[in-house]
Design a protein around this motif. Structure first.
Motif, PDB file in Angstrom:
ATOM      1  N   ALA A 161       0.826  -1.207   0.000  1.00 37.46           N
ATOM      2  CA  ALA A 161       0.000   0.000   0.000  1.00 37.46           C
ATOM      3  C   ALA A 161       0.861   1.257   0.000  1.00 37.46           C
ATOM      4  O   ALA A 161       0.563   2.230  -0.704  1.00 37.46           O
ATOM      5  N   GLY A 165      -0.188   2.401  -3.322  1.00 32.52           N
ATOM      6  CA  GLY A 165      -1.492   2.994  -3.082  1.00 32.52           C
ATOM      7  C   GLY A 165      -2.625   2.058  -3.445  1.00 32.52           C
ATOM      8  O   GLY A 165      -2.580   0.860  -3.161  1.00 32.52           O
ATOM      9  N   ASP A 166      -3.656   2.571  -4.131  1.00 30.80           N
ATOM     10  CA  ASP A 166      -4.831   1.760  -4.453  1.00 30.80           C
ATOM     11  C   ASP A 166      -4.510   0.605  -5.389  1.00 30.80           C
ATOM     12  O   ASP A 166      -5.259  -0.381  -5.430  1.00 30.80           O
ATOM     13  N   LEU A 169      -4.618  -2.971  -3.972  1.00 35.72           N
ATOM     14  CA  LEU A 169      -5.846  -3.611  -3.510  1.00 35.72           C
ATOM     15  C   LEU A 169      -5.982  -5.023  -4.073  1.00 35.72           C
ATOM     16  O   LEU A 169      -5.823  -5.251  -5.272  1.00 35.72           O
ATOM     17  N   ALA A 174     -12.209  -6.144  -4.216  1.00 35.43           N
ATOM     18  CA  ALA A 174     -11.538  -5.615  -5.399  1.00 35.43           C
ATOM     19  C   ALA A 174     -11.800  -6.475  -6.627  1.00 35.43           C
ATOM     20  O   ALA A 174     -11.815  -5.983  -7.759  1.00 35.43           O
ATOM     21  N   THR A 206     -13.754   0.359  -0.055  1.00 36.94           N
ATOM     22  CA  THR A 206     -12.809  -0.359  -0.905  1.00 36.94           C
ATOM     23  C   THR A 206     -13.368  -0.519  -2.313  1.00 36.94           C
ATOM     24  O   THR A 206     -12.646  -0.330  -3.303  1.00 36.94           O
ATOM     25  N   ARG A 209     -13.145   2.786  -4.219  1.00 32.26           N
ATOM     26  CA  ARG A 209     -11.776   3.121  -4.629  1.00 32.26           C
ATOM     27  C   ARG A 209     -11.302   2.183  -5.744  1.00 32.26           C
ATOM     28  O   ARG A 209     -10.627   2.614  -6.692  1.00 32.26           O
ATOM     29  N   ALA A 210     -11.635   0.910  -5.632  1.00 32.48           N
ATOM     30  CA  ALA A 210     -11.239  -0.038  -6.675  1.00 32.48           C
ATOM     31  C   ALA A 210     -11.915   0.296  -8.002  1.00 32.48           C
ATOM     32  O   ALA A 210     -11.298   0.202  -9.075  1.00 32.48           O
ATOM     33  N   HIS A 213     -10.326   3.421  -9.615  1.00 28.77           N
ATOM     34  CA  HIS A 213      -8.976   3.208 -10.144  1.00 28.77           C
ATOM     35  C   HIS A 213      -8.927   2.089 -11.186  1.00 28.77           C
ATOM     36  O   HIS A 213      -7.847   1.629 -11.560  1.00 28.77           O
TER      37      HIS A 213
END
Length: 238
Positions: A161, A165-166, A169, A174, A206, A209-210, A213
């Motif tokens: 991480a 970062g993302d 995941l 994810a 999560t 964010r997944a 991205h």
């Protein structure tokens, strides 16, 4: 040269700091030209304004570190980042104090102190809760040494991480494994109902964010978010 006698270090709970500073100023405990330092992450130097009006020189030096109250704390200061807020004319003094303690100064604007502190609390304080909760669940699942099992996994996850970062995941959220997530929630409701709300909140965050991205496919995200909404409303018995 800065002398230790010129320095007052305040280490009290954040909520008590404003009244303490006012009391110091009102009782004449602050001398003109005296450095007054607090280590609160929440506040910058404005909380020291009553003492500043009495002639004190205000500094906010917050070590971004968790402490135990034992001798290991001194070792943890080596290379530790400090969130530093200081008047322009005291920046060199603030930097010198941090470096003397073995730390690294990171300058935080006065108006950004609450956000800075919230970020640290989100990452560090909540991590303890998540890890402790995970160890409890593993113990209930029959794992004899939850700490040994989690140590390498969490160490790798943290390292990934911090590096990526993302993009780091992984896991069923994810991947969009809605059925697996539904099974998780069902098991948590049976064995640890107090963990459900946190699981759902983190799973939704999560997933968001997944998806943002490009790690989670939109068609899978729809099914997953539907499961998370259903399990929240119907008790998770799917």
């Amino acid at each position: 040269m800065l002398e230790l006698a010129d320095l007052v270090l305040l280490t009290v709970p954040d909520d008590a700091l404003p009244s303490l500073v006012e009391g110091l100023a009102e009782t004449g405990a602050v001398r003109p030209g005296q450095l007054l330092v607090h280590t609160s992450g929440r506040y910058g130097t404005s909380v020291l304004d009553p003492a500043r009006r009495a002639g004190a020189l205000p500094l906010a030096l917050h070590p971004a570190m968790t402490f135990t109250g034992t001798e290991v704390d001194v070792q943890r200061l080596a290379g530790c980042s400090f969130g530093v807020t200081a008047p322009e004319e005291l920046r060199l003094a603030a930097e010198a104090l941090v470096i003397e303690m073995g730390g690294e100064p990171e300058w935080i604007a006065e108006e950004n102190r609450p956000l800075y502190h919230a970020a640290l609390a989100l990452g560090a304080n909540h991590l303890v809760t998540l890890v402790a909760q995970s160890m409890e669940l593993l113990a209930r699942a029959g794992v004899e040494h939850p700490d040994r099992m989690l140590g390498p996994l969490l160490g790798a996850a943290l390292d990934n991480a911090l590096r990526s970062g993302d993009a780091a995941l992984t896991g069923p959220v994810a991947r969009g494994d809605a059925g697996t997530v539904a099974a998780h929630v069902s098991e948590l409701r049976r064995h640890a109902p107090g963990a459900v709300a946190g699981y759902l909140a983190m799973a939704r965050t999560t997933a968001d964010r997944a998806l943002a991205h490009g790690l989670l496919k939109p068609e899978l995200a729809e099914d997953l978010l539907g499961v998370l909404a259903d399990t929240e409303s119907d008790g998770g018995d799917r």
